[in-house]
Scaffold this motif. Sequence first.
Motif, PDB file in Angstrom:
ATOM      1  N   LYS A  59      -2.519  -2.837  10.422  1.00  0.00           N
ATOM      2  CA  LYS A  59      -1.726  -3.315   9.283  1.00  0.00           C
ATOM      3  C   LYS A  59      -0.441  -3.976   9.799  1.00  0.00           C
ATOM      4  O   LYS A  59       0.266  -3.407  10.631  1.00  0.00           O
ATOM      5  CB  LYS A  59      -1.420  -2.153   8.350  1.00  0.00           C
ATOM      6  CG  LYS A  59      -0.647  -2.558   7.113  1.00  0.00           C
ATOM      7  CD  LYS A  59       0.829  -2.325   7.274  1.00  0.00           C
ATOM      8  CE  LYS A  59       1.646  -2.922   6.149  1.00  0.00           C
ATOM      9  NZ  LYS A  59       3.082  -2.622   6.294  1.00  0.00           N
ATOM     10  N   GLY A 116       5.857  -1.432  -1.047  1.00  0.00           N
ATOM     11  CA  GLY A 116       5.582  -0.856   0.270  1.00  0.00           C
ATOM     12  C   GLY A 116       4.138  -0.402   0.418  1.00  0.00           C
ATOM     13  O   GLY A 116       3.738   0.164   1.440  1.00  0.00           O
ATOM     14  N   ASP A 144       0.755  -0.283   3.447  1.00  0.00           N
ATOM     15  CA  ASP A 144       0.382   0.795   4.379  1.00  0.00           C
ATOM     16  C   ASP A 144      -0.710   1.667   3.750  1.00  0.00           C
ATOM     17  O   ASP A 144      -1.647   2.099   4.426  1.00  0.00           O
ATOM     18  CB  ASP A 144       1.586   1.720   4.654  1.00  0.00           C
ATOM     19  CG  ASP A 144       2.733   1.023   5.350  1.00  0.00           C
ATOM     20  OD1 ASP A 144       2.502   0.002   6.017  1.00  0.00           O
ATOM     21  OD2 ASP A 144       3.876   1.521   5.237  1.00  0.00           O
TER      22      ASP A 144
HETATM   23 MG    MG Z   1       6.506  -1.360   4.618  1.00  0.00          MG
END
Ligand code: MG
Length: 297
Positions: free
Chosen positions: A5, A205, A208
């Motif tokens: 990632k 975010g 992930d």
């Molecule tokens: Mg991040």
Amino acid sequence: MKVLKFGGTSVGSATSLINVKNIVESEQQPVIVVVSALGGVTNQLIEMTQLAMRHDSAYEAILAQVRQRHLDIIAQVVPHDRQHQARQVVEQFIDGNLTSHYSILCLNNGLNHTEQRHLADTIVCHGEILSSAIVASMIDDAAPYYSPSFIKTTPDAEGKPILDEALTEQLIRQVLAHCGHRRIVLQGFIAQDAHTGQATTLGRGGSDFTAALVAAALNAEALEIWTDVDGFYDSDPRHNPQARLLQHMTYAEAQRLCDAGAKVIYPPTIAPVAARGIPVWVKNTFNPTAPGTLIKG
Ligand code: MG
Ligand code: ASP
């Protein structure tokens, strides 16, 4: 198979994208690459939505900047024979979709609250759609897949999208386990309502988390989170020059640091990989030979 990632800063400039290409192409085994939007783009998409909802056409100048940044990067990093195709993605998603979504919001001819929210969610997914198209076109033998076709959400009691775990796991296996491609590129963060098909996300975010879900469902050998720091530190290195890099951590220790606000990994990421005992490496795209942090049981 490994899942790699790359966060927003890793895909945010031509220089960092060259590092991404080298890291991915040096892998001998099959890889699934999960990417964030170009650094800062998700914030800009949200800012433009807010401007458009206030009928402020100042969003147009920001959209022009976002467009130019993607075109500049394509010119710098995508091989010549694939540039035309990559530019067509910008035309389709910025000149086409985003331009029309923002003008609908800006004109706001009687959109109700739900319609506005759906449009805002559709808009915010474009950062990863654009970055993944660029990454897929710059890496040799890479096939792009559309992650909302298997990352599914369902509304909670307040209508907030939460992951439909069982369906997502089943679909990831169905779509990706036997697809036969050596390098797959996926959008992090973006998802789809399991019932309506409406665009949703896994939260800010959340790329992930996408990577962890894919790694867990396919029982990957490892999950690598490529970011812009060397790994986890025992305290914040920006404020404490004595901070020490942690080379090994348990899942529980990583979870504690994430919950305490360490920005390195999005907190929901740890559980799916911990449940299957998949090792997680945190590595620095800008310093790829540094050992990084290894998280395991
Ligand atoms: Mg991040
Ligand atoms: N692009 C999204 C964000 O800025 C998701 C991510 O980067 O993980 O929140």
